[in-house]
Design a protein around this motif. Structure first.
Motif, PDB file in Angstrom:
ATOM      1  N   ALA A 601       0.828  -1.203   0.000  1.00 13.34           N
ATOM      2  CA  ALA A 601       0.000   0.000   0.000  1.00 13.34           C
ATOM      3  C   ALA A 601       0.867   1.260   0.000  1.00 13.34           C
ATOM      4  CB  ALA A 601      -0.930   0.005   1.212  1.00 13.34           C
ATOM      5  N   SER A 602       0.500   2.204  -0.865  1.00  9.97           N
ATOM      6  CA  SER A 602       1.154   3.515  -1.000  1.00  9.97           C
ATOM      7  C   SER A 602       2.496   3.467  -1.729  1.00  9.97           C
ATOM      8  CB  SER A 602       1.339   4.190   0.370  1.00  9.97           C
ATOM      9  OG  SER A 602       0.092   4.387   1.001  1.00  9.97           O
ATOM     10  N   ASP A 603       2.940   2.310  -2.173  1.00  8.74           N
ATOM     11  CA  ASP A 603       4.235   2.184  -2.859  1.00  8.74           C
ATOM     12  C   ASP A 603       3.987   1.960  -4.353  1.00  8.74           C
ATOM     13  OD1 ASP A 603       6.734   1.654  -3.812  1.00  8.74           O
ATOM     14  OD2 ASP A 603       7.208   0.079  -2.365  1.00  8.74           O
ATOM     15  N   TRP A 604       4.306   2.968  -5.161  1.00  6.74           N
ATOM     16  CA  TRP A 604       4.049   2.898  -6.597  1.00  6.74           C
ATOM     17  C   TRP A 604       5.241   2.400  -7.404  1.00  6.74           C
ATOM     18  CZ3 TRP A 604      -0.673   2.773  -8.196  1.00  6.74           C
ATOM     19  CH2 TRP A 604      -1.678   3.479  -7.524  1.00  6.74           C
ATOM     20  N   ASP A 605       6.352   2.035  -6.764  1.00  3.43           N
ATOM     21  CA  ASP A 605       7.547   1.641  -7.513  1.00  3.43           C
ATOM     22  C   ASP A 605       7.279   0.463  -8.450  1.00  3.43           C
ATOM     23  OD1 ASP A 605       8.971   3.625  -6.326  1.00  3.43           O
ATOM     24  OD2 ASP A 605      10.019   2.339  -4.887  1.00  3.43           O
ATOM     25  N   ALA A 606       6.704  -0.617  -7.920  1.00  2.41           N
ATOM     26  CA  ALA A 606       6.497  -1.829  -8.721  1.00  2.41           C
ATOM     27  C   ALA A 606       5.517  -1.603  -9.869  1.00  2.41           C
ATOM     28  CB  ALA A 606       6.043  -2.979  -7.830  1.00  2.41           C
ATOM     29  N   PRO A 607       4.343  -1.010  -9.624  1.00  2.00           N
ATOM     30  CA  PRO A 607       3.421  -0.822 -10.748  1.00  2.00           C
ATOM     31  C   PRO A 607       3.959   0.129 -11.816  1.00  2.00           C
ATOM     32  CG  PRO A 607       2.530   0.156  -8.740  1.00  2.00           C
ATOM     33  CD  PRO A 607       3.696  -0.660  -8.338  1.00  2.00           C
ATOM     34  N   LEU A 608       4.693   1.170 -11.421  1.00  2.00           N
ATOM     35  CA  LEU A 608       5.248   2.084 -12.423  1.00  2.00           C
ATOM     36  C   LEU A 608       6.343   1.399 -13.244  1.00  2.00           C
ATOM     37  CD1 LEU A 608       5.333   5.430 -10.405  1.00  2.00           C
ATOM     38  CD2 LEU A 608       3.897   4.887 -12.383  1.00  2.00           C
ATOM     39  N   ALA A 609       7.127   0.545 -12.595  1.00  2.00           N
ATOM     40  CA  ALA A 609       8.139  -0.220 -13.340  1.00  2.00           C
ATOM     41  C   ALA A 609       7.468  -1.163 -14.332  1.00  2.00           C
ATOM     42  CB  ALA A 609       9.024  -0.991 -12.367  1.00  2.00           C
ATOM     43  N   ALA A 610       6.391  -1.810 -13.900  1.00  2.00           N
ATOM     44  CA  ALA A 610       5.667  -2.722 -14.798  1.00  2.00           C
ATOM     45  C   ALA A 610       5.030  -1.953 -15.947  1.00  2.00           C
ATOM     46  CB  ALA A 610       4.599  -3.475 -14.003  1.00  2.00           C
ATOM     47  N   LEU A 611       4.511  -0.756 -15.661  1.00  2.00           N
ATOM     48  CA  LEU A 611       3.924   0.078 -16.710  1.00  2.00           C
ATOM     49  C   LEU A 611       4.991   0.471 -17.734  1.00  2.00           C
ATOM     50  CD1 LEU A 611       1.671   1.872 -17.916  1.00  2.00           C
ATOM     51  CD2 LEU A 611       2.377   3.666 -16.313  1.00  2.00           C
ATOM     52  N   ALA A 612       6.164   0.879 -17.252  1.00  2.00           N
ATOM     53  CA  ALA A 612       7.239   1.276 -18.164  1.00  2.00           C
ATOM     54  C   ALA A 612       7.639   0.116 -19.065  1.00  2.00           C
ATOM     55  CB  ALA A 612       8.441   1.758 -17.355  1.00  2.00           C
ATOM     56  N   GLU A 613       7.733  -1.072 -18.500  1.00  2.82           N
ATOM     57  CA  GLU A 613       8.114  -2.252 -19.281  1.00  2.82           C
ATOM     58  C   GLU A 613       7.052  -2.574 -20.334  1.00  2.82           C
ATOM     59  OE1 GLU A 613       9.109  -7.010 -18.621  1.00  2.82           O
ATOM     60  OE2 GLU A 613       8.880  -5.680 -16.900  1.00  2.82           O
ATOM     61  N   ALA A 614       5.777  -2.501 -19.931  1.00  2.00           N
ATOM     62  CA  ALA A 614       4.691  -2.824 -20.863  1.00  2.00           C
ATOM     63  C   ALA A 614       4.636  -1.832 -22.025  1.00  2.00           C
ATOM     64  CB  ALA A 614       3.360  -2.839 -20.118  1.00  2.00           C
TER      65      ALA A 614
END
Length: 617
Positions: A601-614
């Motif tokens: 919760a509140s940590d956007w590091d993983a989803p933003l990394a996944a978004l960048a990769e996609a």
């Protein structure tokens, strides 16, 4: 008024001349009429009648004597008599605010509520300054379950009246209607007009918390806790604020050590703890906290709705149903019973009127449930919702018609009581249904408009990808779903054309993102206003190669359009809306988007990394 006998002859002539201009009656009767109004204002009903009644005989075409007589009948609680007097005045002055307001009050005395709530907005549109009439209208509309319509019709008039009590009443109504953002300015207005009452000070705190103005709200909360009677309300908002600021341990310790004075205050604190437990990934503790809160108050409302939503996200649809059904107060629920959504009723109807609820995004999501509902094959289905839905639903593949909510609730309708169904009540059909049965696009964007936008963006992009972005919610409930644009921009493809899909003034945020990513080109298209033109917004989204959005209206618009290039950033914990389920990157609701979820919760590091990769792929 100065005693008429004590006036000099000259003063008397002056007074008569002034009164004659106001009331259109010459001589002594003009002064009598003026004194009749004053007597009525002082509560001297018999004196007012003695002065006004002869004038109804001598000047029957003058509305003023009839207005005084109507006001006197209201004071005596004689509704039928008051209606007769005001009807005489209305024949001469059909748009007079005093006449319309008086007639409305007479209808209330005769228990004719629909007639009253139709007249009162007309009185204010004509210029009424009657704060008591405004308060009466808000109370009646709350009992009828029409809080949003009341706000739509009265918002500007309440601000014009500058009455602190009416502002507070409208703010509380909007909170009850799940519109805390709209409520905030009325809490602020009530406090600015009269800062002394405790209710106005607590309302100001509520407004500050709602707007996420925590730097101002926290010291105010601590100050109020030391001096107000309703400490439960203050502590409840303090706990909410601490959770959103990421200080959950502090909130838990405060809640455990606070001596709540009411069951409602304790229940609210348990509700906050239920959200904290969800943020920590402890669903068992969240479940127990919700049940304790509901047990303590023995009531439904927001806590039952929150628990129902919690169960819906877990996919426990059968257990969720009875709790989610209690999201409306009993008085409002009685107007549109849950039974109206039952299979046997729906299957028997040739005409179904779906009453929209919650926000634009929620309604877009809930319309998918029509695919599961056991409707008659030839049933005519109409969504009663915001006027902006009309153009948006043009040509939709679900066959839904639209009726403007404001028009529907403001005018008498010919319908059977069992034809009205709350849109959210269709969640009952989720239990046992396969996800594929409800999934799929149903909005059809304007092809010509979308093609024109696509060509425009393509020319501007010079071969680079065109990515639409929406990154924040200005409400408390959406604060933990929001991502700074400068941070989101780091995940976007090199050289992309970035189309702003965010509402409001975000020039400063775009400037910061541009400085962080000078290779990107940001565009705010003045041709499309996301707030007022939903059909244009749909055409704009359809024209984009990709969309990167938080969970907001943009996300649901992408789903309803079936946009395969949509990438959604989904929070962990209590702020994950139930439509997105509990895990995975596939879109469980629309079957179209790619989800990038927080691991913590509140940590956007993983989803933003996944978004960048996609997007890089």
């Amino acid at each position: 008024m100065t005693d008429q006998a004590a006036l000099s002859r000259k003063d008397r002539r002056v007074r008569i001349a002034k009164a004659a201009k106001v009331y259109g009656i010459k001589g002594q009767e003009s002064l009598d009429l003026h004194e009749a109004y004053n007597a009525l204002a002082r509560g001297e009903v018999m004196r007012a009648v003695q002065l006004a009644h002869p004038i109804t005989q001598s000047h029957p075409a003058s509305p003023h004597a009839w207005i005084v007589m109507g006001g006197a009948a209201l004071a005596q609680r004689e509704g039928r008599t008051a209606k007769a007097f005001f009807a005489e005045a209305q024949a001469m002055r059909p748009k007079d605010p005093l006449v319309l307001g008086g007639l409305a009050k007479a209808h209330v005395l005769d228990a004719e509520v629909e007639e009253a709530v139709t007249l009162i907005p007309r009185a204010f549109a004509a210029g009424s300054e009657d704060a008591g009439l405004a308060r009466l209208y808000l109370e009646l509309m709350a009992q009828l379950g029409r809080r949003i319509l009341a706000a739509d019709l009265m918002e500007a008039h309440v601000l014009r009246l500058k009455d602190a009590g009416v502002c507070l009443k409208l703010a509380d109504m909007l909170v009850d209607a799940d519109e805390p953002n709209r409520a905030a300015k009325f809490y602020e207005q009530a406090y600015n007009l009269d800062p002394k009452p405790e209710a106005h000070q607590i309302g100001r705190l509520r407004g500050l918390v709602t707007q996420c103005r925590f730097a101002e709200a926290e010291p105010l909360a601590l100050d109020l806790l030391g001096r107000v009677k309703d400490r439960d309300a203050v502590m409840g908002m303090h706990l909410l604020m601490l959770r959103v600021m990421g200080r959950s341990d502090e909130a838990e310790n405060l809640a455990a050590g606070f001596d709540f004075a009411s069951p409602e205050g304790f229940a609210h604190a348990r509700g906050v703890m239920a959200n904290i437990h969800q943020d920590r990934g402890d669903d068992a503790a969240a479940d127990a906290a919700f049940l304790e809160a509901i047990h303590v108050t023995g009531a439904g409302g927001n806590m039952a709705k929150a628990y129902g939503v919690f169960l819906l996200r877990k996919g426990d649809y059968a257990a969720a149903a009875p709790h989610y059904a209690e999201r409306f107060p009993a008085q409002q629920r009685a107007l549109i019973p849950l039974e109206n959504a039952a299979p046997d009723n729906l299957a028997s109807l040739g005409r179904v009127l779906l009453m929209g609820e919650q926000g634009i995004g929620d309604q877009l999501a809930l319309l998918e449930l029509l695919r599961l509902a056991p409707l008659a094959p030839d049933a005519q289905v109409t969504l009663i919702a915001d006027a902006r839905f009309g153009p948006l639903l043009a040509g939709n593949t679900l066959g839904i018609a639209h009726h403007d909510r404001k028009n529907f609730l403001s005018n008498p309708q010919k319908l059977a009581p069992n034809q009205l169904v709350y849109l959210g009540d269709l969640t009952r059909y989720l239990d046992g249904a396969e996800p594929a049965a409800r999934q799929g696009a149903y909005l059809v964007p304007d092809a010509a408009r979308s093609d024109a936008l696509r060509r425009k963006y393509s020319e501007m992009a010079h071969g680079a990808p065109v990515v639409g972005v929406a990154w924040k919610s200005t409400s408390l409930i959406g604060h933990l779903r929001s991502v700074p644009l400068a941070r989101l921009a780091q995940a976007l493809p090199q050289g992309a054309l970035v189309v702003n899909l965010q509402y409001g003034d975000v020039a400063a945020e775009i400037k910061a993102a541009q400085e962080a990513r000078p290779d990107l080109r940001f565009v705010t298209d003045a041709e499309v206003d996301q707030m007022t033109d939903l059909a244009g917004f749909a055409a704009q989204i359809a024209a984009l190669d990709f969309v990167a959005s938080i969970d907001n209206t943009t996300a649901h618009m992408c789903g309803a359009l079936g946009h395969a290039g949509a990438h959604l950033l989904i929070p962990e914990g209590a702020d994950c809306m139930w439509y997105w389920g509990g895990g995975g990157s596939s879109d469980p609701w629309y079957g179209a988007a790619t989800l990038h979820r927080q691991e913590k919760a509140s940590d956007w590091d993983a989803p933003l990394a996944a978004l960048a990769e996609a997007l890089a792929r």
